[in-house]
Scaffold this motif. Sequence first.
Motif, mmCIF file in Angstrom:
data_model
loop_
_atom_site.group_PDB
_atom_site.id
_atom_site.type_symbol
_atom_site.label_atom_id
_atom_site.label_comp_id
_atom_site.label_asym_id
_atom_site.label_seq_id
_atom_site.Cartn_x
_atom_site.Cartn_y
_atom_site.Cartn_z
ATOM 1 N N LEU A 1 0.760 -1.179 0.014
ATOM 2 C CA LEU A 1 0.000 -0.015 -0.161
ATOM 3 C C LEU A 1 0.685 1.448 0.033
ATOM 4 O O LEU A 1 1.837 1.315 0.787
ATOM 5 N N GLN A 2 0.393 2.269 -0.792
ATOM 6 C CA GLN A 2 1.112 3.291 -0.686
ATOM 7 C C GLN A 2 0.125 4.639 -0.531
ATOM 8 O O GLN A 2 -0.798 4.782 -1.340
ATOM 9 N N ILE A 3 0.360 5.282 0.553
ATOM 10 C CA ILE A 3 -0.394 6.622 0.595
ATOM 11 C C ILE A 3 0.467 7.797 0.622
ATOM 12 O O ILE A 3 1.389 8.093 1.242
ATOM 13 N N ALA A 4 -0.021 9.002 -0.099
ATOM 14 C CA ALA A 4 0.789 10.150 -0.392
ATOM 15 C C ALA A 4 0.107 11.137 0.007
ATOM 16 O O ALA A 4 -1.154 11.212 -0.211
ATOM 17 N N ILE A 5 0.670 11.955 1.040
ATOM 18 C CA ILE A 5 0.101 13.151 1.413
ATOM 19 C C ILE A 5 1.037 14.277 1.163
ATOM 20 O O ILE A 5 2.347 14.456 1.696
ATOM 21 N N ASP A 6 0.579 15.172 0.636
ATOM 22 C CA ASP A 6 1.133 16.466 0.188
ATOM 23 C C ASP A 6 0.628 17.784 0.567
ATOM 24 O O ASP A 6 -0.561 17.772 1.153
ATOM 25 N N GLY A 7 1.342 18.962 0.398
ATOM 26 C CA GLY A 7 0.840 19.957 0.974
ATOM 27 C C GLY A 7 1.902 21.074 1.455
ATOM 28 O O GLY A 7 3.067 20.604 1.300
ATOM 29 N N PRO A 8 1.580 22.330 1.573
ATOM 30 C CA PRO A 8 2.545 23.384 1.846
ATOM 31 C C PRO A 8 2.992 23.052 3.435
ATOM 32 O O PRO A 8 2.416 22.401 4.134
ATOM 33 N N ALA A 9 3.919 24.274 3.723
ATOM 34 C CA ALA A 9 4.758 23.933 5.000
ATOM 35 C C ALA A 9 3.490 24.402 5.972
ATOM 36 O O ALA A 9 2.768 25.307 5.857
ATOM 37 N N GLY A 10 3.450 23.746 7.074
ATOM 38 C CA GLY A 10 2.477 23.874 8.188
ATOM 39 C C GLY A 10 0.944 23.565 8.065
ATOM 40 O O GLY A 10 0.340 23.986 8.944
ATOM 41 N N ALA A 11 0.894 22.749 6.853
ATOM 42 C CA ALA A 11 -0.588 22.041 6.722
ATOM 43 C C ALA A 11 -1.073 21.050 7.461
ATOM 44 O O ALA A 11 -2.036 20.521 7.658
ATOM 45 N N GLY A 12 0.036 20.573 8.460
ATOM 46 C CA GLY A 12 0.014 19.310 9.474
ATOM 47 C C GLY A 12 0.088 18.112 8.635
ATOM 48 O O GLY A 12 -0.184 16.933 9.297
ATOM 49 N N LYS A 13 0.910 17.993 7.556
ATOM 50 C CA LYS A 13 1.313 16.749 6.946
ATOM 51 C C LYS A 13 1.845 15.629 7.712
ATOM 52 O O LYS A 13 1.745 14.663 7.895
ATOM 53 N N SER A 14 3.038 16.225 8.522
ATOM 54 C CA SER A 14 3.754 15.164 9.263
ATOM 55 C C SER A 14 2.915 14.636 10.333
ATOM 56 O O SER A 14 3.313 13.235 10.525
ATOM 57 N N THR A 15 2.455 15.507 11.092
ATOM 58 C CA THR A 15 1.710 15.004 12.204
ATOM 59 C C THR A 15 0.794 14.004 11.946
ATOM 60 O O THR A 15 0.449 12.826 12.333
ATOM 61 N N VAL A 16 -0.146 14.412 10.671
ATOM 62 C CA VAL A 16 -1.242 13.418 10.301
ATOM 63 C C VAL A 16 -0.591 12.156 9.773
ATOM 64 O O VAL A 16 -0.979 11.056 9.750
ATOM 65 N N ALA A 17 0.502 12.336 8.954
ATOM 66 C CA ALA A 17 1.012 11.057 8.082
ATOM 67 C C ALA A 17 1.498 10.059 9.159
ATOM 68 O O ALA A 17 1.421 8.954 9.102
ATOM 69 N N ARG A 18 2.176 10.709 10.224
ATOM 70 C CA ARG A 18 2.615 9.629 11.342
ATOM 71 C C ARG A 18 1.548 8.998 11.972
ATOM 72 O O ARG A 18 1.893 7.505 12.314
ATOM 73 N N GLU B 1 -7.111 14.881 14.770
ATOM 74 C CA GLU B 1 -8.085 13.733 14.978
ATOM 75 C C GLU B 1 -9.195 13.825 13.645
ATOM 76 O O GLU B 1 -9.268 12.856 13.009
ATOM 77 N N ASP B 2 -9.721 14.940 13.405
ATOM 78 C CA ASP B 2 -10.522 14.849 12.261
ATOM 79 C C ASP B 2 -9.766 14.678 10.987
ATOM 80 O O ASP B 2 -10.382 13.944 10.006
ATOM 81 N N ILE B 3 -8.816 15.136 10.612
ATOM 82 C CA ILE B 3 -7.821 15.061 9.589
ATOM 83 C C ILE B 3 -7.719 13.571 9.218
ATOM 84 O O ILE B 3 -7.741 12.765 8.305
ATOM 85 N N VAL B 4 -7.047 12.759 10.507
ATOM 86 C CA VAL B 4 -6.526 11.493 10.230
ATOM 87 C C VAL B 4 -7.782 10.501 10.234
ATOM 88 O O VAL B 4 -7.549 9.832 9.337
ATOM 89 N N GLU B 5 -9.110 11.078 10.637
ATOM 90 C CA GLU B 5 -10.101 10.191 10.342
ATOM 91 C C GLU B 5 -10.614 10.258 8.745
ATOM 92 O O GLU B 5 -11.054 9.313 8.445
ATOM 93 N N SER B 6 -10.484 11.453 8.340
ATOM 94 C CA SER B 6 -10.882 11.485 7.166
ATOM 95 C C SER B 6 -10.083 10.914 5.841
ATOM 96 O O SER B 6 -10.342 10.133 5.008
ATOM 97 N N ILE B 7 -8.915 10.850 6.354
ATOM 98 C CA ILE B 7 -7.753 10.029 5.501
ATOM 99 C C ILE B 7 -8.114 8.628 5.720
ATOM 100 O O ILE B 7 -8.015 7.682 4.884
ATOM 101 N N MET B 8 -8.259 8.286 7.091
ATOM 102 C CA MET B 8 -8.468 6.790 7.505
ATOM 103 C C MET B 8 -9.979 6.276 6.570
ATOM 104 O O MET B 8 -9.734 5.045 5.999
#
Length: 222
Positions: A4-21, A204-211
């Motif tokens: 499985l490959q999940i790609a999360i992109d976006g500008p600085a400060g959008a929450g990518k690292s926290t959410v992706a982890r 939590e909302d962002i993570v759940e949306s991606i899940m």
Amino acid sequence: MKHLQIAIDGPAGAGKSTVARQVAGRLGLSYVDTGAMYRAIAWKALRENLDVHDEEAITQLAEQLTFSLHPQGIIVNGLLLKEEIRTQEISALASAIAKMPGVRRILVNKQQEIAARQSVVMDGRDIGTHVLPEADVKVFLTASIEERAFRRYKELKAKGIDVNLDQLREEIKHRDENDRTRKYAPLEQAKDAVLIDTTDLSIEDIVESIMQLCRHKMGGEE
């Protein structure tokens, strides 16, 4: 679970690292922080007294480095790097280095090699468009500049780093411009990526949306 490959992109400060982890943790996948790879190159260049604006020298350095995943940071040539690559100085240098086509091509290859060996959640600025164009799930996170600057402000203050909010806002604007206008692999939303504006959302909302996107892709399984 299939590869499985999940790609999360976006500008600085959008929450990518926290959410992706967190997504990686919930799915039991490896998390790949591609931004840390550019930061590591900047850190290494400073350590070796290289001219960080010499594209040939920095490209050669990138070619020589080996990267391994680690839950607390990134391992570069056997050395675990954590907070030392999270300074404002390193952030600025990494942004400049990320504009170098030669460096990006080398790191794209290294990132693709990592993803070929294991299932990953990978975040960055060109993952869905260049690194993993066939990713199973693609997400593009964004937020207002004001919100992104405030998030970075809180993050740095929590680490005891004295920062100016207005200065952070200008630095993020400058980084956005660098990311969007570079000639090779600029920051842009992949056509098949799902856009999520995180300005008024909790982690939590962002993570759940991606899940939910991942569950749909995997046929309802988590």
